[in-house]
Design a protein around this motif. Structure first.
Motif, PDB file in Angstrom:
ATOM      1  N   SER A  81      72.441  -1.200  10.310  1.00 29.53           N
ATOM      2  CA  SER A  81      73.870  -0.950  10.529  1.00 29.53           C
ATOM      3  C   SER A  81      74.464  -2.028  11.424  1.00 29.53           C
ATOM      4  CB  SER A  81      74.119   0.446  11.102  1.00 29.53           C
ATOM      5  OG  SER A  81      72.980   0.998  11.641  1.00 29.53           O
ATOM      6  N   PHE A  82      73.684  -2.512  12.376  1.00 30.44           N
ATOM      7  CA  PHE A  82      74.252  -3.558  13.228  1.00 30.44           C
ATOM      8  C   PHE A  82      74.327  -4.898  12.518  1.00 30.44           C
ATOM      9  CE2 PHE A  82      74.470  -0.577  16.456  1.00 30.44           C
ATOM     10  CZ  PHE A  82      75.220  -1.093  17.474  1.00 30.44           C
TER      11      PHE A  82
ATOM     12  N   ILE B 245      77.574  -4.577  10.998  1.00 29.28           N
ATOM     13  CA  ILE B 245      78.619  -4.736  12.023  1.00 29.28           C
ATOM     14  C   ILE B 245      78.781  -6.212  12.358  1.00 29.28           C
ATOM     15  CG2 ILE B 245      79.050  -4.377  14.483  1.00 29.28           C
ATOM     16  CD1 ILE B 245      78.163  -1.541  14.128  1.00 29.28           C
ATOM     17  N   SER B 246      77.644  -6.902  12.510  1.00 34.76           N
ATOM     18  CA  SER B 246      77.753  -8.303  12.913  1.00 34.76           C
ATOM     19  C   SER B 246      78.412  -9.129  11.819  1.00 34.76           C
ATOM     20  CB  SER B 246      76.364  -8.832  13.259  1.00 34.76           C
ATOM     21  OG  SER B 246      75.954  -9.831  12.410  1.00 34.76           O
TER      22      SER B 246
ATOM     23  N   PHE C  37      82.430  -6.474  11.273  1.00 33.00           N
ATOM     24  CA  PHE C  37      83.276  -5.765  12.232  1.00 33.00           C
ATOM     25  C   PHE C  37      84.571  -6.517  12.568  1.00 33.00           C
ATOM     26  CE2 PHE C  37      83.699  -3.434  16.449  1.00 33.00           C
ATOM     27  CZ  PHE C  37      84.201  -2.304  15.837  1.00 33.00           C
TER      28      PHE C  37
ATOM     29  N   TYR D  54      88.258  -5.064  11.594  1.00 33.84           N
ATOM     30  CA  TYR D  54      89.333  -4.871  12.584  1.00 33.84           C
ATOM     31  C   TYR D  54      90.602  -5.571  12.122  1.00 33.84           C
ATOM     32  CZ  TYR D  54      91.943  -5.397  16.916  1.00 33.84           C
ATOM     33  OH  TYR D  54      92.932  -5.394  17.855  1.00 33.84           O
TER      34      TYR D  54
ATOM     35  N   THR E 277      80.365  -7.314  18.261  1.00 35.79           N
ATOM     36  CA  THR E 277      79.811  -8.176  17.224  1.00 35.79           C
ATOM     37  C   THR E 277      78.732  -9.087  17.802  1.00 35.79           C
ATOM     38  OG1 THR E 277      82.036  -8.215  16.384  1.00 35.79           O
ATOM     39  CG2 THR E 277      80.476  -9.655  15.322  1.00 35.79           C
TER      40      THR E 277
ATOM     41  N   ALA F 179      75.685  -7.145  18.298  1.00 31.90           N
ATOM     42  CA  ALA F 179      75.075  -6.831  17.000  1.00 31.90           C
ATOM     43  C   ALA F 179      74.321  -8.021  16.440  1.00 31.90           C
ATOM     44  CB  ALA F 179      76.158  -6.380  16.021  1.00 31.90           C
TER      45      ALA F 179
ATOM     46  N   ARG G 145      80.224 -14.734   8.795  1.00 33.52           N
ATOM     47  CA  ARG G 145      81.296 -13.944   9.386  1.00 33.52           C
ATOM     48  C   ARG G 145      82.640 -14.660   9.279  1.00 33.52           C
ATOM     49  NH1 ARG G 145      78.873 -12.442  14.580  1.00 33.52           N
ATOM     50  NH2 ARG G 145      79.988 -14.081  15.653  1.00 33.52           N
TER      51      ARG G 145
END
Lengths: 368, 568
Positions: B346-347, B350-351, B354, B358, B446, B449, B466
């Motif tokens: 999950s992280f 997120i990394s 996320f 946002y 982030t 993560a 990212r």
């Protein structure tokens, strides 16, 4: 085609076929059926699978009789070069209709709910770009994508169902029977029946399967699962929205807005966009693949990659010309596609099979 | 041993560490590399025809001095000793200062020659002295007889002391490697709470010995090759026969042999030559400093590539999900390990997502944010002059710069850096109203993560991806993110590492191997090795070994027998 034959497993075939039916069906099925059947939309989903059974049986029988050949190839084998090519062109046009229809659906869906101020053509272009990349990579990669993403999609739908439970009112589906119930149900099932005929695409996927003889059982189970799932979706939408359902467009999406858990977990509908998008992309990519395979075999080319870009651009143009707005798209889905689909998806392959059987029945004494 | 014998011996030495062995050139194991005509050779060949030693020591010395011209660290020491008859024997000792153990050289080579009385023999001194040295005098495990100048140069550069005797056509090489090497310590980049604390060092032999000590089986094969025209770096390919796939082993060997390069300084030099898809952002080989990780991977059928001069060992084929498995998962209780894996996955999301989530939620899909949160975000963003996507890009870039500065700076300054960075970004920028506080929170989450990856190099790829995701989110909101993620997944499932699909066992779904991806089942339940990477021997643990009251010496119960029957 490419020198190395790409193969997919039965599970991968199932995962590829699942979004082909579900991706376009789930979002609008309830409101389109409810136009005729009202609160009985969920009863209409099961009879609709009949065209699916028909299509599956015909396509698998054809694939068994012509192992390793696809629909365009064996229509030439059966009907001879001229008539066969003509039939191939018909199937090619059908594949173009699929790509156009699905990308137009994705375009209207996105620009209606997610990006109302972004130009539609940009949305469509980005969508087809992603599809073309997957198509370019080939059927093996597409299959792996499908088996990675489709379980997430199914899991998410079940999650939506569970979280909608508090909003469901069983009284909305009453009366289950009533005057003219049978007619309305069958009337309503005509619309979703068109989608189940899209198992026609198996004619191009089955040549990639190692053993065609073991496939039928799994695919029929898949169809049962699909029918149950769509029924569940129709029940869910009807019980949440009630009589309003026939006024909605993309009812699944709109009813998901009712989800509210505490004050924190609500309005998860944009997540549906992002997750349902995967199903749509995979479906469009498979259809693009089939379309380019059709072109490749009709023109005797080497590799499907040669035609991926032209075919994608053609889809882009067609989607912008034929379905400039959602009203035309829904008109097509309601009044044209079920009948056109039944002709091309069910009747033509069945005729092909009958001709093939007849030919082999005539020929057999000669061989013996 | 006369000259003919000496010439017939085709042994060669390669010494790089503590454990020294004499190895016959494994001709059958190393097929000849395809001969490629190079128009411009990387290094000018020094002498095309082989120069044999002469009987005259002065000629040999001159030749060696010419070869080692301007090499101040090469020592050519002339000595003269006398036998009991009083005849003077001239000798020359050649070695590289710093590469040989000078104490051993003094005690075991020079002392017996210069101080002890040498015996008398009827033969000419030149012929017997070499035999005498190797058989009676030198307590050194590995010696060799050399007849060519180039051989001498090679062994001297690999840490041997070569003794030439006047009147002899051959020289004696004594392996006396004794260079400085680092002690074995815990690798700072891969620390563990529970587990072995050993790490690899820069010396190849020490590293291979660490593996050999853990897997005491002759089925553990180690194939040697030399890569690099100038550096002549020793590279060792290790695998377990029967467990590793033969095709993968052959592929690794042939890809390594294809490399034509002047120097190999780190294993990354090799990695970039042998990966499948050089343009992918994802690393297709795993690297590690830990012997336990290498052993575990060898037992999963992978191939390890040791490179001399670096503690980082390459493991091939690598799969994506391996990046989310820490070695400690296998040393901890299964629930904890499974929890950590799900947390890591999950992280990872997120990394990757996320900041873009946002941005797309504040820019396009505001309805997704709960009302009270929306109000506080709106209040915080009221004063900021930038759109969310620009703000996010600035903050992410600053964060990456801070991280990079923290790594490169000396430790003392690095700490000051992070304090300044945290103060400037976290406090001042928010108070001045340039950056909104929620953005700072998003970027820091982030950042945290992106450090949950057990494998650094995959974490870097995710961090890089990212930025395109952020741009897509800024342009198209959550729809753009979905498209971006789909393209990443298409790339991941299309990728292969040495023929093995990179996204197995999820990409091509292999249900039996999923037991070691999202969760970690107990050891006794991992009965088979992972599909895809393993060769013919896939059974690890016979079934029915789950511990419980039914096992052991107690009275047998019915369930036990039933299970046994079911197992067999």
């Amino acid at each position: 085609m490419t020198s190395k034959k790409q193969t997919i497993s039965t599970w991968q075939l199932m995962m590829l076929l699942l979004p082909i039916i579900l991706a376009t069906e789930v979002l609008p099925v309830t409101d389109l059926s409810a136009k005729f059947a009202h609160q009985r939309a969920w009863l209409a989903t099961m009879p609709a699978t009949l065209t699916g059974v028909w299509s599956i049986l015909v396509m698998i029988e054809l694939a068994k009789r012509h192992p390793g050949r696809n629909l365009v190839q064996y229509s030439s084998d059966i009907l001879g070069p001229w008539l066969g090519k003509l039939l191939g062109v018909v199937f090619m046009c059908q594949a173009l209709i699929y790509t156009t229809k699905v990308s137009a659906e994705a375009m209207t869906f996105i620009s209606m709910f997610a990006l109302p101020r972004t130009p539609k053509h940009v949305v469509l272009g980005l969508f087809l770009f992603a599809c073309a990349i997957a198509t370019w990579a080939g059927i093996e990669v597409l299959a792996r994508c499908a088996e990675t993403l489709i379980p997430i999609l199914i899991g998410f739908s079940l999650f939506v169902f569970v979280f909608l439970l508090p909003n469901m009112h069983p009284s909305f589906i009453r009366p289950i029977l009533g005057p003219h119930w049978l007619e309305t149900i069958f009337q309503a099932s005509i619309v979703p029946s068109g989608w189940y005929g899209e198992f026609l695409l198996m004619g191009f996927l089955l040549p990639h399967i190692k053993d065609v003889h073991k496939v039928r059982r799994s695919i029929l189970w898949l169809l049962v699962g699909l029918g149950a799932f769509v029924t569940l979706v129709a029940l869910q939408s009807t019980m949440v929205a009630g009589p309003l359902i026939e006024k909605f467009i993309y009812s699944y999406y709109i009813t998901a807005r009712y989800i509210s858990l505490g004050d924190f977990f609500e309005r998860i509908d944009p997540l549906i966009i992002s997750i349902w998008m995967y199903g749509m992309i995979i479906k469009t990519a498979v259809c693009l693949y089939v379309l380019s395979i059709c072109v490749v075999y009709l023109c005797d080319l080497e590799d499907h990659r040669l035609v991926v870009i032209p075919v994608t651009l053609l889809t882009l143009l067609c989607a912008m010309w034929f379905f400039p707005n959602i009203a035309q798209l829904r008109n097509f889905l309601l009044y044209t596609f079920p009948f056109e689909g039944a002709l091309v998806q069910n009747i033509l392959p069945t005729c092909l099979l009958l001709v093939d059987k007849f030919k082999s029945a005539v020929k057999r004494p000669v061989h013996a | 041993m006369n000259l003919e014998q000496a010439e017939n011996i085709t042994t060669w030495i390669w010494f790089t560490g503590g454990a020294m062995r004499k190895i016959r050139k494994p001709k059958s194991l190393i097929p000849k590399a395809p001969i490629v005509e190079i128009e411009h050779p990387i290094v000018e060949p020094q002498s095309v025809e082989t120069v044999f030693l002469s009987t005259d020591l002065a000629v040999n010395e001159a030749e060696l001095r010419r070869e080692f011209e301007n090499c101040s660290d090469v020592v050519l020491r002339s000595i003269t000793c006398t036998d009991s008859n009083g005849r003077a024997i001239h000798m020359l000792v050649v070695y590289v200062d710093g590469l040989v153990d000078s104490k051993q050289l003094d005690e075991n080579v020079l002392e017996p020659l210069l101080l002890r009385q040498l015996p008398t023999k009827d033969l000419t001194p030149a012929l017997w002295i070499r035999d005498f040295l190797s058989e009676h005098t030198l307590p050194i495990a590995q010696t060799d007889v050399l007849t060519e100048i180039s051989q001498i140069v090679d062994s001297v550069l690999r840490g041997a002391a070569v003794i030439l005797v006047d009147g002899d056509r051959a020289a004696l090489a004594a392996a006396l490697p004794g260079w400085e090497r680092r002690g074995i310590e815990e690798p700072p980049s891969e620390p563990v709470i529970r587990g072995p604390r050993e790490g690899f060092i820069e010396t190849l032999r020490t590293n291979t010995a660490m593996i050999r000590r853990r897997i005491r089986s002759p089925r553990l094969k180690m194939i040697h090759m030399t890569i690099g025209d100038l550096t002549k770096t020793d590279v060792c390919v290790a695998y377990i026969e029967g467990i590793a796939q033969k095709t993968v082993v052959e592929e690794v060997k042939s890809r390594l042999q294809r490399i034509q390069i002047d120097a190999v300084i780190e294993s990354a030099f090799l990695e970039e030559f042998i990966e499948d898809q050089p343009r992918s952002p994802f690393p297709q080989l795993q690297n590690t400093e830990r012997p336990d990780i290498v052993c575990a991977n060898l037992l999963e059928g992978k191939v390890a590539i040791f490179t001399d001069g670096t503690p980082f060992v390459l493991l091939a084929p690598a799969i994506f999900w391996g990046a989310l498995n820490a070695n400690e998962d296998y040393y901890q209780r299964t629930y904890m390990a499974s929890f950590l894996r799900i947390l890591r996955i999950s992280f990872m999301m997120i990394s990757l997502l996320f900041p873009s989530l946002y941005v797309s939620m504040t820019t396009f899909q505001q309805e997704m944010i709960p009302t009270s949160l929306l109000l506080s975000i709106a209040a915080a963003r009221e004063a900021t002059p930038f759109p969310a996507v620009i703000e996010a890009l600035i903050m992410e870039l600053i964060f990456e710069a801070l991280r990079e500065a923290g790594v490169r700076m000396p430790k003392q300054i690095g700490q000051a850096m992070s304090i300044v960075g945290a103060l400037v970004i976290g406090q001042a920028a928010v108070e001045a109203g340039i950056i909104s506080a929620p953005m700072v929170i998003v970027v820091s989450i982030t950042g945290i993560a992106s450090f949950t990856f057990p494998r650094y190099n995959v974490g870097v790829s995710i961090r890089l991806l990212r930025f395109p995701m952020l741009l897509l989110a800024g342009l198209f909101g959550i729809y753009g993110m979905a498209i971006g993620l789909f393209i990443i997944i298409v790339h991941l499932v299309a990728l292969r590492s040495f023929g093995v699909p990179y996204f197995t066992p999820v990409g091509p779904t292999q249900f039996s191997s999923l037991k070691d991806v999202f969760v970690r089942v107990p050891r006794w339940a991992m009965q088979r090795r992972q599909d895809g990477t393993t060769g013919e021997n896939s059974l690890r643990i016979p079934s029915g070994q789950s511990p419980g009251p039914n096992r052991g010496n107690g009275p047998p119960r019915k369930r036990l027998s039933r299970r046994r029957q079911g197992a067999t």
